[in-house]
Design an enzyme around this catalytic site. Structure first.
Site, PDB file in Angstrom:
ATOM      1  N   ASP A 168     -21.301  15.262  75.481  1.00  0.00           N
ATOM      2  CA  ASP A 168     -20.583  15.143  74.097  1.00  0.00           C
ATOM      3  C   ASP A 168     -19.206  16.015  74.505  1.00  0.00           C
ATOM      4  O   ASP A 168     -19.331  17.104  74.640  1.00  0.00           O
ATOM      5  CB  ASP A 168     -21.412  15.825  73.333  1.00  0.00           C
ATOM      6  N   GLY A 169     -18.130  15.311  74.072  1.00  0.00           N
ATOM      7  CA  GLY A 169     -16.883  16.083  74.006  1.00  0.00           C
ATOM      8  C   GLY A 169     -15.971  15.454  74.598  1.00  0.00           C
ATOM      9  O   GLY A 169     -15.859  15.270  76.076  1.00  0.00           O
ATOM     10  N   GLY A 170     -14.711  14.954  74.234  1.00  0.00           N
ATOM     11  CA  GLY A 170     -13.677  14.471  75.087  1.00  0.00           C
ATOM     12  C   GLY A 170     -13.834  13.243  75.541  1.00  0.00           C
ATOM     13  O   GLY A 170     -13.200  12.958  76.643  1.00  0.00           O
ATOM     14  N   MET A 195     -25.367  22.731  66.031  1.00  0.00           N
ATOM     15  CA  MET A 195     -24.447  24.094  66.252  1.00  0.00           C
ATOM     16  C   MET A 195     -24.728  25.227  65.462  1.00  0.00           C
ATOM     17  O   MET A 195     -23.677  25.714  64.789  1.00  0.00           O
ATOM     18  CB  MET A 195     -23.131  23.762  66.673  1.00  0.00           C
ATOM     19  N   GLY A 228     -16.163  11.039  69.251  1.00  0.00           N
ATOM     20  CA  GLY A 228     -15.756  11.216  67.915  1.00  0.00           C
ATOM     21  C   GLY A 228     -14.655  10.537  67.678  1.00  0.00           C
ATOM     22  O   GLY A 228     -14.140   9.379  67.073  1.00  0.00           O
ATOM     23  N   SER A 229     -13.458  11.537  68.239  1.00  0.00           N
ATOM     24  CA  SER A 229     -12.089  11.219  68.052  1.00  0.00           C
ATOM     25  C   SER A 229     -11.667   9.516  68.561  1.00  0.00           C
ATOM     26  O   SER A 229     -11.097   8.897  68.245  1.00  0.00           O
ATOM     27  CB  SER A 229     -11.149  12.017  68.471  1.00  0.00           C
ATOM     28  N   GLY A 278     -17.725  22.893  68.474  1.00  0.00           N
ATOM     29  CA  GLY A 278     -17.063  23.344  67.212  1.00  0.00           C
ATOM     30  C   GLY A 278     -16.125  22.393  66.747  1.00  0.00           C
ATOM     31  O   GLY A 278     -15.711  22.496  65.539  1.00  0.00           O
ATOM     32  N   PHE A 279     -15.500  21.686  67.736  1.00  0.00           N
ATOM     33  CA  PHE A 279     -14.631  20.823  66.893  1.00  0.00           C
ATOM     34  C   PHE A 279     -14.222  19.609  67.494  1.00  0.00           C
ATOM     35  O   PHE A 279     -14.675  19.433  68.992  1.00  0.00           O
ATOM     36  CB  PHE A 279     -12.955  21.673  67.167  1.00  0.00           C
ATOM     37  N   GLY A 280     -13.991  18.535  66.847  1.00  0.00           N
ATOM     38  CA  GLY A 280     -13.664  17.238  67.714  1.00  0.00           C
ATOM     39  C   GLY A 280     -12.210  17.309  68.216  1.00  0.00           C
ATOM     40  O   GLY A 280     -11.424  18.369  68.065  1.00  0.00           O
ATOM     41  N   GLY A 281     -11.905  16.433  69.133  1.00  0.00           N
ATOM     42  CA  GLY A 281     -10.652  16.092  69.621  1.00  0.00           C
ATOM     43  C   GLY A 281     -10.099  17.155  70.654  1.00  0.00           C
ATOM     44  O   GLY A 281      -8.885  17.052  70.787  1.00  0.00           O
TER      45      GLY A 281
END
Ligand code: DX5
Ligand code: ZN
Length: 216
Positions: free
Chosen positions: A175-177, A67, A197-198, A142-145
């Site tokens: 990827d994501g959530g 990224m 991730g989270s 940009g961010f996890g969670g």
């Protein structure tokens, strides 16, 4: 078998080796590495030194998700680490097919990534013949969670249709959530790699593998 890719963005950076070794016994698992430059996305993560050390303590494949505004500048720099897959964001470069070719010379696998708001129609179909992985972002990078954006399911289905029609076998990675509730619908839509991730790391280390299995 669906590949699960724990995103080390949510791991304990002060105990990275310990966290990574908790996945030693897992099959069909890649480590997802989010490289952020504080420019393309408003966050910074890790660089080459950390990735090099990681490679020494795991046999799992390393999946780099860049990224960054200038992914072309990292292709050669990161090529001696043993990274399996190198993914760049379609939106960040002007000559995407040239970059795909450059990456393919140095890595076993090349991926392109689409932000949630980038339509799959942006990619000329011939490009799919040359990639190993399409990363469909289900949050803004940009961010996890963050929370999963339901609208991307349709994009996964379109990607699968293109793959089937052209008789290709590139991975469709999401990827994501991602969690145990939405994972089944993603696989049903066509996803073959789930990044999480989270969901995996927001628990005690002894539970990590159980989380991987519950996603499966
Ligand atoms: C987001 C990253 C993701 C992130 C996913 O920009 O690309 O890989 O780590 O984290 P979760 O699973 O917490 O949404
Ligand atoms: Zn990622």
């Amino acid at each position: 078998m669906t590949i699960i890719a724990p995103s080390l963005l949510s791991a304990d950076f002060l105990n990275l080796q310990r966290d990574v070794e908790h996945f030693n016994a897992a099959k069909d698992l890649w480590f997802h590495l989010d490289l952020m430059d504080g420019h393309y996305v408003p966050n910074l993560t890790f660089g080459k030194t950390v990735l090099k050390d990681l490679h020494k303590v795991t046999n799992h494949k390393l999946d780099a998700h860049l990224m960054v505004s200038n992914p072309q500048d990292y292709v050669e720099v990161l090529s001696d680490i043993g990274i399996h897959n190198f993914t760049f964001h379609w939106e960040t470069v002007s000559h995407q097919d040239c970059l795909v070719r450059e990456i393919k010379k140095l890595y076993p696998s090349v991926g392109i990534s689409l932000n949630p708001a980038t339509p799959i129609e942006m990619i000329p179909t011939y490009i799919f013949d040359h990639i190993d992985l399409l990363l469909i972002m289900s949050v803004n990078p940009g961010f996890g969670g963050q929370s999963f954006i339901d609208g991307v399911i349709d994009k996964i289905k379109k990607a699968k249709k293109i793959r089937d029609e052209r008789n290709l076998n590139f991975h469709i990675q999401v990827d994501g959530g991602i969690n145990d509730k939405n994972a089944p619908s993603l696989v049903a839509a066509g996803a073959s790699i789930l990044v999480a991730g989270s969901y995996i790391f927001n628990t005690t280390p002894s539970e990590y593998l159980r989380r991987v299995n519950s996603l499966r």
